[in-house]
Design a protein around this motif. Structure first.
Motif, PDB file in Angstrom:
ATOM      1  N   ALA A  19       0.833  -1.204   0.000  1.00  0.00           N
ATOM      2  CA  ALA A  19       0.000   0.000   0.000  1.00  0.00           C
ATOM      3  C   ALA A  19       0.873   1.262   0.000  1.00  0.00           C
ATOM      4  O   ALA A  19       0.581   2.231  -0.705  1.00  0.00           O
ATOM      5  N   GLY A  20       1.954   1.254   0.771  1.00  0.00           N
ATOM      6  CA  GLY A  20       2.870   2.399   0.795  1.00  0.00           C
ATOM      7  C   GLY A  20       3.558   2.599  -0.546  1.00  0.00           C
ATOM      8  O   GLY A  20       3.721   3.727  -1.018  1.00  0.00           O
ATOM      9  N   PHE A  21       3.926   1.479  -1.197  1.00  0.00           N
ATOM     10  CA  PHE A  21       4.573   1.576  -2.511  1.00  0.00           C
ATOM     11  C   PHE A  21       3.597   2.099  -3.555  1.00  0.00           C
ATOM     12  O   PHE A  21       3.956   2.894  -4.414  1.00  0.00           O
ATOM     13  N   ALA A  22       2.336   1.694  -3.464  1.00  0.00           N
ATOM     14  CA  ALA A  22       1.322   2.185  -4.399  1.00  0.00           C
ATOM     15  C   ALA A  22       1.119   3.690  -4.234  1.00  0.00           C
ATOM     16  O   ALA A  22       0.979   4.417  -5.229  1.00  0.00           O
ATOM     17  N   LYS A  23       1.127   4.172  -2.997  1.00  0.00           N
ATOM     18  CA  LYS A  23       1.013   5.618  -2.768  1.00  0.00           C
ATOM     19  C   LYS A  23       2.216   6.359  -3.331  1.00  0.00           C
ATOM     20  O   LYS A  23       2.085   7.428  -3.923  1.00  0.00           O
ATOM     21  N   PHE A  24       3.397   5.777  -3.170  1.00  0.00           N
ATOM     22  CA  PHE A  24       4.608   6.391  -3.699  1.00  0.00           C
ATOM     23  C   PHE A  24       4.540   6.512  -5.213  1.00  0.00           C
ATOM     24  O   PHE A  24       4.878   7.547  -5.787  1.00  0.00           O
ATOM     25  N   ILE A  25       4.095   5.449  -5.900  1.00  0.00           N
ATOM     26  CA  ILE A  25       3.981   5.470  -7.362  1.00  0.00           C
ATOM     27  C   ILE A  25       2.969   6.529  -7.798  1.00  0.00           C
ATOM     28  O   ILE A  25       3.207   7.269  -8.759  1.00  0.00           O
ATOM     29  N   ALA A  26       1.849   6.640  -7.098  1.00  0.00           N
ATOM     30  CA  ALA A  26       0.833   7.632  -7.449  1.00  0.00           C
ATOM     31  C   ALA A  26       1.369   9.050  -7.296  1.00  0.00           C
ATOM     32  O   ALA A  26       1.170   9.903  -8.167  1.00  0.00           O
ATOM     33  N   ILE A  27       2.064   9.310  -6.216  1.00  0.00           N
ATOM     34  CA  ILE A  27       2.617  10.649  -5.981  1.00  0.00           C
ATOM     35  C   ILE A  27       3.702  10.962  -7.003  1.00  0.00           C
ATOM     36  O   ILE A  27       3.757  12.077  -7.541  1.00  0.00           O
ATOM     37  N   ALA A  28       4.556  10.001  -7.304  1.00  0.00           N
ATOM     38  CA  ALA A  28       5.619  10.220  -8.291  1.00  0.00           C
ATOM     39  C   ALA A  28       5.040  10.507  -9.665  1.00  0.00           C
ATOM     40  O   ALA A  28       5.533  11.370 -10.393  1.00  0.00           O
ATOM     41  N   SER A  29       3.960   9.825 -10.041  1.00  0.00           N
ATOM     42  CA  SER A  29       3.359  10.078 -11.352  1.00  0.00           C
ATOM     43  C   SER A  29       2.709  11.457 -11.393  1.00  0.00           C
ATOM     44  O   SER A  29       2.735  12.136 -12.421  1.00  0.00           O
TER      45      SER A  29
END
Length: 143
Positions: free
Chosen positions: A22-32
């Motif tokens: 879940a933390g990695f998914a949030k990171f990917i969303a913010i980076a995009s």
């Protein structure tokens, strides 16, 4: 207390792997989102909102101060207002040495001040000051 014990108290049946995903998914969303914002390039719009037009290194020969000591000092605009006033510039005191100067509001005339140097003028006439005790009369030559 270990990380698993803390997560067990907080989430009950949530495993540390699910939390990491879940933390990695949030990171990917913010980076995009940051990538999309950078691709839109809001830089020129920010300058236009302030009423400034920025220029690159070109155009350094637009204003040249020809002084009584026989030397010429080019003023290279960095930011110009919509009405055509040079707001910030580089004043070249030698071929490889420039001083960053900024327009200081005056009642009559103009003043460009930088570190240890300032230029006071009215229309085509100016006085170039190198510190408190060295002053040279100059005229502006437009090219």
């Amino acid at each position: 207390m270990t990380l698993r014990a803390i997560l067990a108290l907080l989430g009950g049946s949530i495993s540390s792997g699910a939390v990491m995903r879940a933390g990695f998914a949030k990171f990917i969303a913010i980076a995009s989102l940051f990538g999309a914002a950078a691709a839109m390039n809001p830089g020129p719009a920010a300058a236009a909102d302030l009423g400034l037009m920025t220029s690159g290194r070109g155009g350094c020969s637009e204003f040249v101060f020809a002084c009584e000591n026989g030397r010429q000092y080019p003023l290279c605009p960095i930011a110009v207002s919509v009405v055509g006033e040079v707001v910030t510039a580089s004043l070249y005191t030698s071929p490889r040495r420039a001083t960053h100067v900024r327009l200081v509001p005056m009642g009559v005339g103009y003043r460009y001040a930088g570190r240890g140097i300032w230029l006071d003028g009215f229309r085509e006439n100016a006085l170039l000051n190198f510190g408190k005790h060295s002053q040279i009369a100059c005229t502006i030559q437009h090219s």
